[in-house]
Design a protein around this motif. Structure first.
Motif, short mmCIF file in Angstrom:
data_model
loop_
_atom_site.label_atom_id
_atom_site.label_comp_id
_atom_site.label_asym_id
_atom_site.label_seq_id
_atom_site.Cartn_x
_atom_site.Cartn_y
_atom_site.Cartn_z
N GLY A 88 0.80 -1.21 0.00
CA GLY A 88 0.00 0.00 0.00
C GLY A 88 0.84 1.27 0.00
N GLN A 89 0.19 2.38 0.25
CA GLN A 89 0.87 3.66 0.31
C GLN A 89 1.47 3.89 1.70
N GLY A 116 0.14 2.48 5.21
CA GLY A 116 0.69 2.97 6.47
C GLY A 116 1.33 1.91 7.34
N THR A 117 1.64 0.76 6.81
CA THR A 117 2.21 -0.32 7.61
C THR A 117 3.74 -0.30 7.55
N VAL A 138 -0.17 -1.11 10.62
CA VAL A 138 0.38 -2.19 11.44
C VAL A 138 1.88 -1.98 11.60
N GLN A 139 2.42 -2.35 12.75
CA GLN A 139 3.87 -2.33 12.96
C GLN A 139 4.35 -3.74 13.22
N ILE A 140 5.20 -4.23 12.34
CA ILE A 140 5.79 -5.56 12.51
C ILE A 140 7.28 -5.36 12.74
N ASP A 175 -6.00 -4.02 11.60
CA ASP A 175 -5.45 -2.67 11.61
C ASP A 175 -4.81 -2.34 12.96
N GLU A 176 -3.70 -1.56 12.89
CA GLU A 176 -3.04 -0.94 14.04
C GLU A 176 -2.46 -1.94 15.03
N VAL A 177 -2.26 -3.16 14.61
CA VAL A 177 -1.61 -4.16 15.47
C VAL A 177 -0.11 -3.91 15.51
#
Length: 771
Positions: free
Chosen positions: A360-361, A379-380, A397-399, A413-415
């Motif tokens: 994505g963007q 936004g990930t 998401v933040q991995i 979302d937002e995990v």
């Protein structure tokens, strides 16, 4: 618009061309196949190739010349309204009038939605009925014309369903949700409809005897993809009002109309010969349709032209799409594989590998990270040394570093995951609830209620209905989250030290209700989820059933039973590749790219076989695919030979008919083996031997080789040269089935060579006798 009586609607002239073309979109999915991705948003707003599904549906209807669209939604209605208001479709220049309609809180099925449509009196003419997850370039306006012409002479023809022919292994053909259609061969009237589940496999279809008595020619079709596009007459919603047990559009409405002795209505099928149409019904079809878009099967709706989200992409070799605005930052050492799309403001750092995926963007892909066959929403951020395979990752998401996301995972979302998190296959994780989230949710609802969509006919009292609907959805979601939160220790997921996530219980069929709908059982749903090949399930049926084995009531006067063996699907399209060690964190990219190429070749061949392409056109397509991926020519030849062999039906107990089937397929498609270039007949025989040795068509090796010889694909000298190769005897292979089958094929070749020798001796003796 005030409600109109049903009689007023029915009295309208059905062939009135001045009527604006209307469409109804059912925005709710009425199932949980995408949860937890759909906990905070409806499925129709999930992005596919970086545009919301609803925008793809609008684009499809716009191509059909639709003037007015009613979007029927219950869950997350405020988000749907906002998305419509912010999209290009809300502008007068779009040529569409889009009216979001909030349905009653008791709407739990498509049937309930149709009853609500009737109550509100929205429909005034023939209309198009679709779901909010449709991707299509089919000329639906042509279907409308056919439907209206038919209605001029047959007022009982109330609906036309759009279907498309497909091969047995078509990528967008659902193994878990298909159907058998019995059609009048001339008019394509649907005479019988029977839903088919993938598991347990279905081997029998019961068709009423009177169908064959009343129709001289009937087609039994199990090769049709239901596009979920219906052209309906104005009276269709009223039929739901009279039948409150009709919930599903196919299994209840269509089946109910066809079996009713009172309604006396007709439903027809329109078999689309051109174009693309498919629904994102589940995560597996999400993956398939995404790949079809990237492969340009949906043209003119492709990322670099007519992108529904309004984005602009550059189309590069190998179906790579990069945002055109020069905001994408790619490290010189990163590797972007084929069939990949990367959105604006995204960064891919050193030695990262992205293949067959959509990014994505405003995403960040860290150093040495591998993303394969996955979908990353806007936004990930993904840290360094991570691996993500066959999964869908939500937005924002933040991995974190060294995290492994295995096949089939859904991350909401937002995990926040990691560092060093390890998601098991088919893990589902969502953000842990806290007090701040609850307050934000309440604020979001209040702000959403303040905005009303222009043209909504239910402004008065609409807020109360929306509050009730959203509250009910929230209660349902909260109960599922509470259960997951309470069982985190038992679930035992490895989510990392800095996580804010909870893992949902892994699904299984152990606790399933024996009376559950076959379509929704766990094992059948496995056929509809991303990354699951269901290789451990027995998906073959017991074969043809003789009359002595059939239950006594099967031969009743009420119906005619058709049964038959369904050929076990074969996943082999070429020589087996070396399987990477399971201990490796990052399997070799070359192997993954080659497997992706095999999949693309298989899809191309299936379309050629199913749609009757010319050999020349099929060859051009395969050559183009090979040049875009830069793989060895042998790989293409392997796929072509495998595809041709697997096209041959197996005929039990009738050798003469079996030979005819082999000759028919080889005569039609054998030429394609050499048309792809680099003619090497010895290699052709070797590949045929290796494929047959790993296929259920191994007993047919000699007959297939003979057919190739008769069609001048291979010559006598080629067979002799192959026979001399050490590999043709199975040398170098470990003892086992493969080696035994290779030796059997070699023995068959020996007999053929012996026949050649005997024929030569016979010819020499004849010449001597003449002298």
């Amino acid at each position: 618009m005030p409600p109109k009586s049903s009689s007023a609607g029915k009295e309208r002239l059905i062939d009135d061309e001045e009527e604006p073309l209307q469409a109804v979109i059912l925005a709710d999915s009425f199932n949980k196949r995408f949860k937890p991705l759909t906990t905070s948003k409806p499925r129709c707003l999930l992005p596919i190739c970086n545009a919301p599904l609803l925008d793809w549906t609008f684009e499809s209807l716009s191509l059909a010349g639709v003037h007015e669209i009613f979007v029927i939604c219950r869950s997350h209605a405020d988000l749907v309204r906002a998305a419509i208001r912010e999209s290009k479709w809300s502008k007068p220049s779009s040529g569409l009038k889009i009216v979001p309609i909030l349905t009653a809180k008791e709407t739990f099925s498509p049937g309930d939605a149709m009853r609500d449509i009737y109550t509100r009196g929205l429909i005034t003419t023939d209309f198009i009925l679709v779901n909010g997850d449709l991707v299509s370039n089919v000329r639906i306006d042509e279907v409308v014309k056919v439907h209206r012409e038919r209605r001029k002479t047959n007022k009982d023809a109330i609906m036309t369903m759009v279907v498309k022919e497909s091969g047995a292994k078509h990528r967008t053909r659902s193994r878990g949700d298909s159907a058998v259609f019995a059609l009048d061969a001339e008019s394509h009237e649907c005479l019988h409809y029977e839903p088919v589940t993938g598991y347990p496999p279905k081997s029998q279809v019961r068709i009423p005897r009177e169908i064959f008595a009343e129709h001289p020619e009937v087609e039994i079709r199990n090769d049709l993809i239901d596009c979920s596009i219906d052209v309906c007459s104005v009276e269709v919603p009223s039929l739901f009002q009279d039948n409150f047990d009709w919930l599903d559009l196919r299994r209840d409405f269509v089946l109910g109309v066809l079996t009713s002795d009172l309604l006396m209505k007709n439903i027809h099928c329109y078999i689309a010969k051109e174009g693309y149409a498919a629904r994102v019904k589940d995560t597996k079809s999400y993956d398939s349709i995404s790949k079809d878009i990237l492969a340009r099967w949906t043209f003119p709706l492709v990322p670099d032209d007519n992108h529904p989200g309004g984005h602009s992409y550059e189309h590069l070799r190998g179906n790579r799409y990069i945002a055109k605005d020069n905001t994408v930052i790619l490290s010189r050492t990163c590797k972007i594989g084929n069939n990949t799309l990367i959105g604006s403001f995204t960064q891919v750092f050193d030695n990262a590998q992205v293949t067959a995926s959509v990014i994505g963007q405003r995403c960040k892909i860290g150093m040495n990270t591998v993303i394969r066959n996955s979908y990353i929403f806007d936004g990930t951020t993904i840290g360094a040394n991570c691996v993500i395979e066959n999964s869908i990752i939500g937005s924002k998401v933040q991995i974190k570093d060294k995290t492994r996301v295995q096949k089939g995972c859904l991350v909401a979302d937002e995990v926040v995951l990691g560092p060093e998190a390890k998601l098991r296959p088919f893990e589902r994780v969502s953000k842990r609830r806290d007090a701040d989230d609850a307050e934000e949710g309440e604020e979001g609802e209040d702000s959403g209620d303040e905005s009303e969509a222009e043209g909504d006919d239910e402004e008065e009292g609409g807020d109360d209905e929306e509050d009730a609907s959203d509250d009910e959805d929230e209660v349902e979601s909260d109960s599922e989250l509470e259960e997951a939160e309470a069982n985190q220790a038992a679930i035992g997921a490895t989510l990392g030290a800095d996580t804010n996530a909870i893992a949902w219980p892994l699904q299984s069929g152990e606790q399933e209700d024996s009376d559950a709908d076959e379509m929704e059982t766990f094992n059948n749903q496995r056929l509809m989820r991303i990354g699951d090949d269901a290789s451990d399930l027995d998906l073959t049926d017991p074969g043809s059933i003789t009359s002595s084995e059939v239950d006594s009531d099967s031969d009743s006067e009420d119906g005619f039973m058709i049964s038959g063996a369904r050929r076990a699907s074969s996943s082999a399209t070429s020589l087996p590749l070396t399987t990477p060690s399971t201990e490796l964190l990052v399997p070799p990219l070359a192997s993954a790219a080659e497997k992706e190429f095999q999949s693309e070749v298989m899809q191309s061949l299936e379309r050629a076989f199913a749609e009757g392409h010319s050999v020349d056109n099929a060859a051009v397509e395969l050559k183009t695919l090979r040049m875009s991926t830069n793989v060895p020519l042998r790989r293409v030849r392997e796929a072509v030979i495998a595809g041709i062999v697997e096209q041959i039906p197996i005929v039990e107990g009738n050798p003469a008919q079996q030979r005819k089937e082999i000759a028919s397929v080889v005569d039609r498609w054998g030429e394609l083996i050499d048309k792809i270039g680099g003619v090497d007949a010895v290699e052709t025989v070797s590949i045929l031997q290796t494929h047959c040795a790993t296929s259920e068509r191994m007993p047919l090796f000699g007959q297939i080789l003979a057919a190739m010889y008769q069609n001048d694909i291979v010559e006598e000298d080629d067979i002799r040269e192959w026979h001399k190769l050490p590999a043709s005897k199975g040398e170098g292979l470990k003892s086992g089935t493969l080696q035994e089958n290779m030796q059997k094929c070699w023995t068959i070749g020996s007999r053929m060579i012996q026949q050649f020798d005997e024929q030569e001796e016979s010819e020499e003796s004849e010449e001597e006798s003449e002298d």
